[in-house]
Design a protein around this motif. Structure first.
Motif, PDB file in Angstrom:
ATOM      1  N   TRP A  39       8.965  40.521  40.853  1.00 16.50           N
ATOM      2  CA  TRP A  39       9.715  42.021  41.112  1.00 16.50           C
ATOM      3  C   TRP A  39      11.094  41.992  41.546  1.00 16.50           C
ATOM      4  CZ3 TRP A  39       5.164  45.701  41.469  1.00 16.50           C
ATOM      5  CH2 TRP A  39       4.395  45.522  40.273  1.00 16.50           C
ATOM      6  N   ASP A  40      11.708  41.028  42.343  1.00 18.10           N
ATOM      7  CA  ASP A  40      12.693  40.463  43.064  1.00 18.10           C
ATOM      8  C   ASP A  40      12.879  41.591  44.144  1.00 18.10           C
ATOM      9  OD1 ASP A  40      13.226  38.607  41.049  1.00 18.10           O
ATOM     10  OD2 ASP A  40      14.402  39.947  39.899  1.00 18.10           O
ATOM     11  N   PHE A  41      12.063  41.709  45.238  1.00 19.94           N
ATOM     12  CA  PHE A  41      12.323  41.982  46.299  1.00 19.94           C
ATOM     13  C   PHE A  41      12.071  41.430  47.405  1.00 19.94           C
ATOM     14  CE2 PHE A  41       7.775  43.240  45.395  1.00 19.94           C
ATOM     15  CZ  PHE A  41       7.189  43.107  46.461  1.00 19.94           C
ATOM     16  N   ILE A  42      12.376  41.508  48.652  1.00 16.85           N
ATOM     17  CA  ILE A  42      12.197  40.706  49.809  1.00 16.85           C
ATOM     18  C   ILE A  42      11.863  41.505  51.067  1.00 16.85           C
ATOM     19  CG2 ILE A  42      14.543  40.876  50.568  1.00 16.85           C
ATOM     20  CD1 ILE A  42      14.496  38.022  51.805  1.00 16.85           C
ATOM     21  N   GLY A 106       4.603  47.549  47.879  1.00 14.59           N
ATOM     22  CA  GLY A 106       5.431  46.831  46.847  1.00 14.59           C
ATOM     23  C   GLY A 106       5.116  47.132  45.420  1.00 14.59           C
ATOM     24  N   LEU A 107       3.868  47.639  45.461  1.00 12.73           N
ATOM     25  CA  LEU A 107       3.352  48.123  44.001  1.00 12.73           C
ATOM     26  C   LEU A 107       3.822  49.428  44.010  1.00 12.73           C
ATOM     27  CD1 LEU A 107      -0.423  47.105  44.238  1.00 12.73           C
ATOM     28  CD2 LEU A 107       1.061  46.056  42.566  1.00 12.73           C
ATOM     29  N   LEU A 108       4.065  50.193  44.679  1.00  7.28           N
ATOM     30  CA  LEU A 108       4.539  51.637  44.695  1.00  7.28           C
ATOM     31  C   LEU A 108       6.078  51.641  44.377  1.00  7.28           C
ATOM     32  CD1 LEU A 108       2.756  53.600  47.378  1.00  7.28           C
ATOM     33  CD2 LEU A 108       2.174  53.572  44.907  1.00  7.28           C
ATOM     34  N   ALA A 113       8.897  50.258  36.151  1.00  9.26           N
ATOM     35  CA  ALA A 113       9.053  51.654  35.954  1.00  9.26           C
ATOM     36  C   ALA A 113       9.838  52.230  36.907  1.00  9.26           C
ATOM     37  CB  ALA A 113       7.615  52.095  35.571  1.00  9.26           C
ATOM     38  N   GLN A 114       9.548  52.170  38.126  1.00 14.17           N
ATOM     39  CA  GLN A 114      10.026  52.699  39.414  1.00 14.17           C
ATOM     40  C   GLN A 114      11.512  52.248  39.339  1.00 14.17           C
ATOM     41  OE1 GLN A 114       9.361  55.228  40.984  1.00 14.17           O
ATOM     42  NE2 GLN A 114      10.240  55.339  42.851  1.00 14.17           N
ATOM     43  N   GLN A 115      11.651  50.872  39.256  1.00 14.32           N
ATOM     44  CA  GLN A 115      12.975  50.321  39.468  1.00 14.32           C
ATOM     45  C   GLN A 115      13.894  50.837  38.387  1.00 14.32           C
ATOM     46  OE1 GLN A 115      14.196  48.017  41.763  1.00 14.32           O
ATOM     47  NE2 GLN A 115      12.579  49.217  42.733  1.00 14.32           N
ATOM     48  N   ALA A 116      13.480  50.955  37.284  1.00 14.46           N
ATOM     49  CA  ALA A 116      14.141  51.630  36.106  1.00 14.46           C
ATOM     50  C   ALA A 116      14.753  53.086  36.261  1.00 14.46           C
ATOM     51  CB  ALA A 116      13.374  51.505  34.712  1.00 14.46           C
ATOM     52  N   ALA A 117      13.687  53.843  36.880  1.00 20.83           N
ATOM     53  CA  ALA A 117      14.147  55.477  37.329  1.00 20.83           C
ATOM     54  C   ALA A 117      15.180  55.224  38.356  1.00 20.83           C
ATOM     55  CB  ALA A 117      12.824  55.928  37.661  1.00 20.83           C
ATOM     56  N   GLN A 118      15.007  54.418  39.483  1.00 24.30           N
ATOM     57  CA  GLN A 118      15.901  54.383  40.259  1.00 24.30           C
ATOM     58  C   GLN A 118      17.421  53.967  39.912  1.00 24.30           C
ATOM     59  OE1 GLN A 118      14.660  52.122  43.728  1.00 24.30           O
ATOM     60  NE2 GLN A 118      12.916  52.750  43.952  1.00 24.30           N
ATOM     61  N   GLU A 134      15.238  67.279  32.158  1.00 22.34           N
ATOM     62  CA  GLU A 134      13.722  67.589  32.656  1.00 22.34           C
ATOM     63  C   GLU A 134      13.275  66.281  33.112  1.00 22.34           C
ATOM     64  OE1 GLU A 134       9.662  69.295  31.202  1.00 22.34           O
ATOM     65  OE2 GLU A 134      11.395  69.851  29.960  1.00 22.34           O
ATOM     66  N   ILE A 135      13.545  65.425  32.301  1.00 24.10           N
ATOM     67  CA  ILE A 135      12.952  63.841  32.345  1.00 24.10           C
ATOM     68  C   ILE A 135      13.575  63.446  33.788  1.00 24.10           C
ATOM     69  CG2 ILE A 135      12.964  61.571  31.662  1.00 24.10           C
ATOM     70  CD1 ILE A 135      13.219  62.788  29.163  1.00 24.10           C
ATOM     71  N   GLN A 136      14.810  63.846  34.066  1.00 23.53           N
ATOM     72  CA  GLN A 136      15.296  63.029  35.438  1.00 23.53           C
ATOM     73  C   GLN A 136      14.641  63.875  36.536  1.00 23.53           C
ATOM     74  OE1 GLN A 136      19.549  63.688  34.356  1.00 23.53           O
ATOM     75  NE2 GLN A 136      19.798  61.370  33.873  1.00 23.53           N
ATOM     76  N   VAL A 137      14.558  65.201  36.551  1.00 25.70           N
ATOM     77  CA  VAL A 137      13.975  65.999  37.695  1.00 25.70           C
ATOM     78  C   VAL A 137      12.477  65.411  37.816  1.00 25.70           C
ATOM     79  CG1 VAL A 137      13.076  68.213  37.977  1.00 25.70           C
ATOM     80  CG2 VAL A 137      15.295  68.189  37.268  1.00 25.70           C
ATOM     81  N   ASN A 138      11.720  65.257  36.788  1.00 25.87           N
ATOM     82  CA  ASN A 138      10.436  64.543  36.949  1.00 25.87           C
ATOM     83  C   ASN A 138      10.489  63.269  37.726  1.00 25.87           C
ATOM     84  OD1 ASN A 138       9.318  66.906  35.729  1.00 25.87           O
ATOM     85  ND2 ASN A 138       9.146  65.748  33.711  1.00 25.87           N
ATOM     86  N   GLN A 139      11.485  62.280  37.332  1.00 32.40           N
ATOM     87  CA  GLN A 139      11.718  61.057  37.788  1.00 32.40           C
ATOM     88  C   GLN A 139      11.840  61.211  39.449  1.00 32.40           C
ATOM     89  OE1 GLN A 139      14.591  59.395  35.286  1.00 32.40           O
ATOM     90  NE2 GLN A 139      12.983  58.057  34.365  1.00 32.40           N
TER      91      GLN A 139
END
Length: 199
Positions: A39-42, A106-108, A113-118, A134-139
């Motif tokens: 998931w490309d994080f350090i 890391g999982l959270l 899905a979380q990276q795409a939302a960010q 509404e979708i962006q508010v939920n994200q």
């Protein structure tokens, strides 16, 4: 049965064998490394985690080993000043078990899905445009909840570290917990500045 399981999770160093804890800790270290490579994080510090360029698994394994070993050596030296019979393997086990909280973070925080939302929301927020659909508010709400959970697990990282180290160093003194926290945070800052990581 439930009460026993609860104790084994929240008071792991008192209710599990040393060998079982070491195995679970090593599996957590491997899991965190695998996630970092996929998931490309350090983990560029003891408690810091950031998105990064892609790294192969062996690089992430070494980078995470730098964190685990440097913290365990530092805390071992501190523990030996308090209790000369402290064993390094016990301190290493404490560090590895505490780092399970980082695996959960890391999982959270770095799942696809979380990276795409960010990626969708951060540019909008930086521009100061808060007319979200509404979708962006939920994200945004979901990102906030995950951020709060991540802080909770950072807090629990220190709780586990203190629990385990006080047992390893045979300590009942409250100020030893302060030393553990301060030394860990100082090492976190040093590693973030020096950045002795591969890739």
């Amino acid at each position: 049965m439930k009460a026993k399981l609860w104790k084994r999770i929240f008071y792991p160093f008192e209710n599990n064998t040393s060998n079982a804890l070491l195995v679970v800790g090593i599996l957590g270290y491997l899991g965190l490394s695998l996630l970092g490579s996929q998931w490309d994080f350090i983990s560029d510090g003891i408690i810091q985690m950031h998105s990064s360029k892609p790294r192969v698994l062996w690089q992430v394994l070494i980078n995470n080993a730098i964190n685990s070993l440097s913290l365990s050596v530092l805390l071992f030296l501190l523990a030996r000043l308090v209790y000369s019979k402290t064993r390094y393997i016990d301190v290493l086990t404490v560090v590895l078990i505490s780092q399970l909280c980082l695996l959960i973070n890391g999982l959270l925080l770095f799942n696809p899905a979380q990276q795409a939302a960010q990626k969708d929301l951060i540019p909008i927020i930086l521009k100061g445009d808060f007319t979200l659909n509404e979708i962006q508010v939920n994200q945004f709400v979901w990102m906030t909840i995950l951020g709060i959970l991540a802080l909770v697990f950072i807090f629990y990282f220190f709780v586990l570290l203190i629990q385990g180290m006080k047992i390893a160093m045979n300590s009942k003194k409250g100020y030893h917990a302060v030393f553990i926290i301060v030394f860990t945070l100082l090492l976190d800052i040093i590693l973030w500045i020096v950045r002795p990581y591969l890739g």
